[in-house]
Design an enzyme around this catalytic site. Sequence first.
Site, mmCIF file in Angstrom:
data_model
loop_
_atom_site.group_PDB
_atom_site.id
_atom_site.type_symbol
_atom_site.label_atom_id
_atom_site.label_comp_id
_atom_site.label_asym_id
_atom_site.label_seq_id
_atom_site.Cartn_x
_atom_site.Cartn_y
_atom_site.Cartn_z
ATOM 1 N N ARG A 54 0.695 -1.261 -0.163
ATOM 2 C CA ARG A 54 -0.092 0.086 0.008
ATOM 3 C C ARG A 54 0.670 1.327 0.110
ATOM 4 N NH1 ARG A 54 -2.149 -3.852 -1.343
ATOM 5 N NH2 ARG A 54 -4.230 -4.523 -0.598
ATOM 6 N N SER A 106 -11.320 0.353 2.835
ATOM 7 C CA SER A 106 -10.473 0.128 3.905
ATOM 8 C C SER A 106 -9.828 1.242 4.598
ATOM 9 C CB SER A 106 -9.687 -0.921 3.472
ATOM 10 O OG SER A 106 -10.181 -2.143 3.222
ATOM 11 N N GLU A 147 -4.343 3.528 5.883
ATOM 12 C CA GLU A 147 -4.174 3.379 4.344
ATOM 13 C C GLU A 147 -4.900 4.703 3.961
ATOM 14 O OE1 GLU A 147 -6.067 0.735 1.031
ATOM 15 O OE2 GLU A 147 -5.811 -0.344 2.751
#
Length: 341
Positions: free
Chosen positions: A165, A241, A337
């Site tokens: 990520r 998320s 994230e």
Amino acid sequence: MLNIQSHVSLKPHNTFGIDANARYWVEVANEDDLKTVLQLTDFINQPKLILGGGSNVLLCHDFDGLVVKVAIQGINVSREDDDHIYITAGAGVNWHELVQFCVQRGYAGMENLALIPGTVGAAPMQNIGAYGVELEQVFESLTAVHILTSERKTFTHAECAFGYRESVFKRDLKGQYIITSVTFQLNKRPIFHTRYGAIQETLTEMGVSDDRLSIKAISEAVIRIRRSKLPDPSQIGNAGSFFKNPEIPKIQFDTLKDQHPDLPGYPMGDDVVKIPAGWLIEQAGWKGYRSGDAGVHARQALVLVNYGNATGDEILLLAKKVQESVHDKFGVTISPEVNVI
């Protein structure tokens, strides 16, 4: 023609639905317009926020500078060889539309990444991923414009320095470049990824046997799973998320597994195990929690939501409480994230 506006609401331009304002706003449809904007004397020294689909940002205050909405379109086949076909897409192309473009034509590799919100330009910045596949597996190169010099540069796979990520654009080159297009390397002969999450189970429910397996079937299974678990941002504000799945040393995982036998884990090599942040958050008691209009989604604890009029600060405060609770219970740090602005 450029249309620079002042005092523009960003509420329609972020999937959390946070009510924040931009001092200045401009939408660019091509690279030349982008370079023109970056060279305007009045804006050279202004702080700049680059927005694609606004699906990975949490706005905690008004932006006192220039917000640049990258709306560069276009999908085309740039070249092909015996095994691969190379697709170049503008940074403003909707990500899911690109995935569907490839799936419908039998270009394999992106099918597990269906229905991820956002735009093509944002995808390599954080190396998006889902259901056992990450963007770097289909990435070939990208073009970007330097914010200060307006110089155009092509970045190779190696130069992007992809991680979990993240990429060089979230680290060493953060805030220095604006991505304008991305080229992907797709396979003419598919390699199916069905072992992650509930893909195989969903394919079975769909009546898809191994001999009928296709990238279209996998894409449809992923879409079905995501729609069953994740809230639609047009109905409930969210950025998907919110936290990354943490990676911890195997020795720490083994200790936690002894204490919590149901703890899932995915070996990553080098004695590292990835564990689901959603499981940790749910076990810490946050699933379905709500305080005012800020909450944790009732079906997926990994997703923080805005039920209407939550501020960015309220969502961020909730995120910090969740982080502290998970660390207190498991000794594991979970990191956002989502980009907090």
